[in-house]
Design an enzyme around this catalytic site. Structure first.
Site, short mmCIF file in Angstrom:
data_model
loop_
_atom_site.label_atom_id
_atom_site.label_comp_id
_atom_site.label_asym_id
_atom_site.label_seq_id
_atom_site.Cartn_x
_atom_site.Cartn_y
_atom_site.Cartn_z
N GLU A 64 0.80 -1.23 0.00
CA GLU A 64 0.00 0.00 0.00
C GLU A 64 0.83 1.28 0.00
O GLU A 64 0.56 2.18 -0.77
CB GLU A 64 -0.97 0.04 1.19
CG GLU A 64 -1.77 1.33 1.17
CD GLU A 64 -2.93 1.38 2.13
OE1 GLU A 64 -3.01 0.55 3.03
OE2 GLU A 64 -3.76 2.29 1.95
N ASP A 80 -0.52 -5.26 3.03
CA ASP A 80 -1.06 -4.08 3.72
C ASP A 80 -0.37 -4.03 5.08
O ASP A 80 -0.65 -4.86 5.96
CB ASP A 80 -2.59 -4.19 3.88
CG ASP A 80 -3.19 -2.84 4.24
OD1 ASP A 80 -2.46 -2.01 4.78
OD2 ASP A 80 -4.39 -2.65 3.97
N ILE A 82 -0.54 -2.02 7.62
CA ILE A 82 -1.55 -1.91 8.68
C ILE A 82 -2.90 -1.78 7.99
O ILE A 82 -3.13 -0.81 7.27
CB ILE A 82 -1.35 -0.67 9.59
CG1 ILE A 82 0.01 -0.70 10.29
CG2 ILE A 82 -2.48 -0.60 10.64
CD1 ILE A 82 0.25 0.48 11.25
N ASP A 83 -3.76 -2.74 8.16
CA ASP A 83 -5.13 -2.59 7.68
C ASP A 83 -5.96 -2.17 8.89
O ASP A 83 -5.94 -2.84 9.93
CB ASP A 83 -5.66 -3.89 7.08
CG ASP A 83 -7.03 -3.67 6.45
OD1 ASP A 83 -7.15 -2.80 5.57
OD2 ASP A 83 -7.99 -4.34 6.88
N THR A 85 -5.93 1.46 9.58
CA THR A 85 -5.04 2.53 10.05
C THR A 85 -5.78 3.57 10.89
O THR A 85 -5.23 4.08 11.87
CB THR A 85 -4.35 3.20 8.83
OG1 THR A 85 -3.42 2.27 8.32
CG2 THR A 85 -3.60 4.46 9.22
N ASP A 208 -6.06 -4.77 0.63
CA ASP A 208 -7.08 -4.92 1.69
C ASP A 208 -7.61 -6.36 1.73
O ASP A 208 -7.95 -6.86 2.79
CB ASP A 208 -8.29 -4.02 1.44
CG ASP A 208 -7.94 -2.54 1.41
OD1 ASP A 208 -7.19 -2.08 2.27
OD2 ASP A 208 -8.45 -1.83 0.50
C1 IPD Z 1 -9.11 0.42 4.93
C2 IPD Z 1 -9.85 -0.61 5.74
C3 IPD Z 1 -11.33 -0.29 5.80
C4 IPD Z 1 -11.93 -0.14 4.42
C5 IPD Z 1 -11.16 0.90 3.62
C6 IPD Z 1 -9.68 0.51 3.55
P1 IPD Z 1 -6.57 0.99 5.53
O1 IPD Z 1 -7.73 0.10 4.82
O2 IPD Z 1 -9.67 -1.90 5.21
O3 IPD Z 1 -12.04 -1.31 6.47
O4 IPD Z 1 -13.25 0.26 4.56
O5 IPD Z 1 -11.70 0.97 2.31
O6 IPD Z 1 -8.97 1.49 2.81
O7 IPD Z 1 -6.59 2.33 4.89
O8 IPD Z 1 -6.87 1.03 6.97
O9 IPD Z 1 -5.35 0.18 5.21
CA CA Z 2 -6.21 -1.55 4.00
CA CA Z 3 -3.17 0.15 5.18
#
Ligand code: IPD
Ligand code: CA
Ligand code: CA
Length: 260
Positions: A64, A80, A82-83, A85, A208
């Site tokens: 990412e 990813d 950190i998913d 964030t 994601d």
């Molecule tokens: C997000 C998360 C979130 C989703 C967003 C993503 P991030 O990833 O997965 O649940 O609704 O569309 O972008 O930005 O925290 O890596």
């Molecule tokens: Ca993510």
């Molecule tokens: Ca992320």
């Protein structure tokens, strides 16, 4: 060796998350006012890259924050760091590292690790899915009306027919509990573990969903785009369910369900 690299990479990213969590760190904005990236995202990505590159210096990386490191390898790591964030930045322990390995266009390994609640999800194509080394399976639910579902919302709202709030509203008006965790990777794993019967979202990126996609399939579930066709993490739409409510949930998402 591929599996051990994956596990060590996920652990390295998670250790970085733990080091920064609820401490002081720099937060910046990407496009959209709350599309955040923290110092910890970059540090986690760096730690993950170090592990993978040490073992497989010629593999392709898609991550990412760093973007693509293109090589001619048939192996691609989709990362990813950190998913979740926004959760992480606000001290909510609903966030994880997500790493998948694709070979010749097929996802073969996936790991999603949330170190705060000590949950390590793993799947290898053809070998099932596990949570902390114990086999997991999707739930047995057979109807949307009796399901607990989960969804997510994009950072920049999609104002369109069957948009995220419209579908959400249909389900909530119909009395269906729909949760919103803020981490698509966790959403998928919690479908795989049978906690949610289904998940849908309108705008995801490959990092994601790539690992969670394999974990749901290996737990016996079904993952598709909004047409019900075979899922590709390189397009934005996802429906992931236990299989039994899949077509019905697709009808709700597409605005053609008689009751919702
Ligand atoms: C997000 C998360 C979130 C989703 C967003 C993503 P991030 O990833 O997965 O649940 O609704 O569309 O972008 O930005 O925290 O890596
Ligand atoms: Ca993510
Ligand atoms: Ca992320």
């Amino acid at each position: 060796m591929l599996k051990s690299t994956l596990i060590r990479a996920a652990e390295a990213g998670a250790a970085v998350m733990q080091r920064y969590f609820q401490g002081e760190f720099i937060i910046s904005n990407k496009e959209g006012i709350n599309n955040l990236v923290t110092e910890a995202d970059h540090a986690s990505e760096k730690a993950i890259f170090e592990i993978i590159k040490a073992d497989y210096p010629d593999h392709y990386l898609l991550s990412e924050e760093a973007g693509e490191i293109v090589t001619d390898s048939t192996y691609k790591w989709i990362i990813d760091p950190i998913d979740g964030t926004v959760n992480f930045a606000h001290g909510l322990p609903l966030c994880c590292v997500s790493i998948a390995l694709e070979q010749d266009g097929e996802m073969i390994l996936g790991a999603v690790y949330n170190p705060f609640i000590k949950e390590f999800f793993f799947a290898q194509r053809g070998y099932g899915a596990t949570l902390n080394d114990k086999k997991i399976a999707v739930s047995a639910g057979t109807s949307v009306a009796t399901s607990c579902l989960v969804t997510g919302f994009p950072y920049t709202y999609l104002d369109q027919p069957n948009g995220p709030l419209e579908v959400f509203s249909r389900l909530i008006h119909g009395g269906v509990p729909v949760r919103r965790l803020g981490s698509a990777a966790m959403d998928l794993c919690w479908v795989a573990a049978g906690r949610f019967v289904g998940f849908y979202e309108l705008k995801l990126q490959a990092w994601d969903s790539a690992a969670g996609f394999l974990i749901v399939e290996e737990a016996g579930g079904r993952v598709s785009d909004f047409t019900g066709g075979r899922y590709s993490p390189y397009q934005p739409h996802i429906i992931a369910t236990n299989g039994k409510i899949h077509d019905e949930l697709a009808d709700v998402v597409n605005g053609r369900h008689a009751s919702f």
